[in-house]
Motif scaffolding. Structure first.
Motif, mmCIF file in Angstrom:
data_model
loop_
_atom_site.group_PDB
_atom_site.id
_atom_site.type_symbol
_atom_site.label_atom_id
_atom_site.label_comp_id
_atom_site.label_asym_id
_atom_site.label_seq_id
_atom_site.Cartn_x
_atom_site.Cartn_y
_atom_site.Cartn_z
ATOM 1 N N LYS A 126 62.019 77.832 54.665
ATOM 2 C CA LYS A 126 61.161 78.021 53.495
ATOM 3 C C LYS A 126 61.793 77.399 52.259
ATOM 4 C CE LYS A 126 58.675 81.524 50.898
ATOM 5 N NZ LYS A 126 58.347 82.944 50.796
ATOM 6 N N ARG A 127 63.082 77.633 52.081
ATOM 7 C CA ARG A 127 63.791 77.055 50.936
ATOM 8 C C ARG A 127 63.781 75.532 50.995
ATOM 9 N NH1 ARG A 127 69.316 77.869 51.823
ATOM 10 N NH2 ARG A 127 69.269 75.739 52.541
ATOM 11 N N ALA A 128 63.986 74.989 52.202
ATOM 12 C CA ALA A 128 64.005 73.542 52.357
ATOM 13 C C ALA A 128 62.638 72.928 52.086
ATOM 14 C CB ALA A 128 64.484 73.170 53.753
ATOM 15 N N LEU A 129 61.587 73.572 52.565
ATOM 16 C CA LEU A 129 60.238 73.057 52.314
ATOM 17 C C LEU A 129 59.887 73.122 50.835
ATOM 18 C CD1 LEU A 129 58.256 74.564 55.323
ATOM 19 C CD2 LEU A 129 58.798 72.163 54.945
ATOM 20 N N THR A 130 60.326 74.178 50.171
ATOM 21 C CA THR A 130 60.049 74.324 48.748
ATOM 22 C C THR A 130 60.850 73.332 47.914
ATOM 23 O OG1 THR A 130 59.645 76.670 49.110
ATOM 24 C CG2 THR A 130 59.983 75.981 46.852
ATOM 25 N N GLU A 153 66.085 68.191 53.327
ATOM 26 C CA GLU A 153 66.492 68.841 52.086
ATOM 27 C C GLU A 153 67.802 68.256 51.570
ATOM 28 O OE1 GLU A 153 67.381 73.312 50.356
ATOM 29 O OE2 GLU A 153 67.880 72.843 52.442
ATOM 30 N N SER A 154 68.762 68.061 52.442
ATOM 31 C CA SER A 154 70.056 67.532 51.996
ATOM 32 C C SER A 154 69.934 66.079 51.534
ATOM 33 C CB SER A 154 71.099 67.659 53.100
ATOM 34 O OG SER A 154 70.747 66.878 54.209
ATOM 35 N N SER A 155 69.099 65.295 52.198
ATOM 36 C CA SER A 155 68.930 63.909 51.747
ATOM 37 C C SER A 155 68.157 63.864 50.425
ATOM 38 C CB SER A 155 68.217 63.078 52.806
ATOM 39 O OG SER A 155 66.900 63.530 53.011
#
Length: 117
Positions: free
Chosen positions: A25-29, A96-98
């Motif tokens: 969820k955090r990554a999608l946001t 997310e990291s990229s």
């Protein structure tokens, strides 16, 4: 409504507040993805289930494997879904990291542009 969500909405509702899945969820946001969290989880479970069915089919089909590799055939129904699940999980985390790395790289150019103005 998406068929994946129709089939796996019961599972999504049970796991969407678990700490393991909140990372998704955090990554999608944070990447401003247009995919909803619940739909992403439903797709992840759906394709994991499909890969289990595919692994089961490959297990049941008689394959002419060499003698030493016959044991691998028993792993198909287990390895295919695990691989699919973790592909979905780590794919969104790597995006997310990229995305964060791209912001950090462009921040220098943004600051120098503001200073020149």
């Amino acid at each position: 409504m998406v068929i994946e969500y129709r089939i796996f909405s019961w599972l999504v509702d049970r796991v969407k507040e678990k700490k393991f899945f909140l990372k998704i969820k955090r990554a999608l946001t944070s990447t401003r993805s247009k995919t909803l969290y619940s739909l992403y989880l439903a797709k992840m479970f759906f394709y994991t289930f499909i890969s289990f069915i595919l692994g089961l089919i490959l297990f049941l089909i008689p394959l002419n494997l060499p003698e030493g590799l016959e044991a691998i055939k028993f792993l198909f129904p287990i390895l295919f879904p695990i691989t699919t699940f973790f592909f979905f999980y780590f794919n969104v985390l790597s995006k997310e990291s990229s995305y964060k790395a791209e912001i950090e790289n462009n921040l220098i150019y943004f600051i120098s542009h503001l200073m020149s103005i």
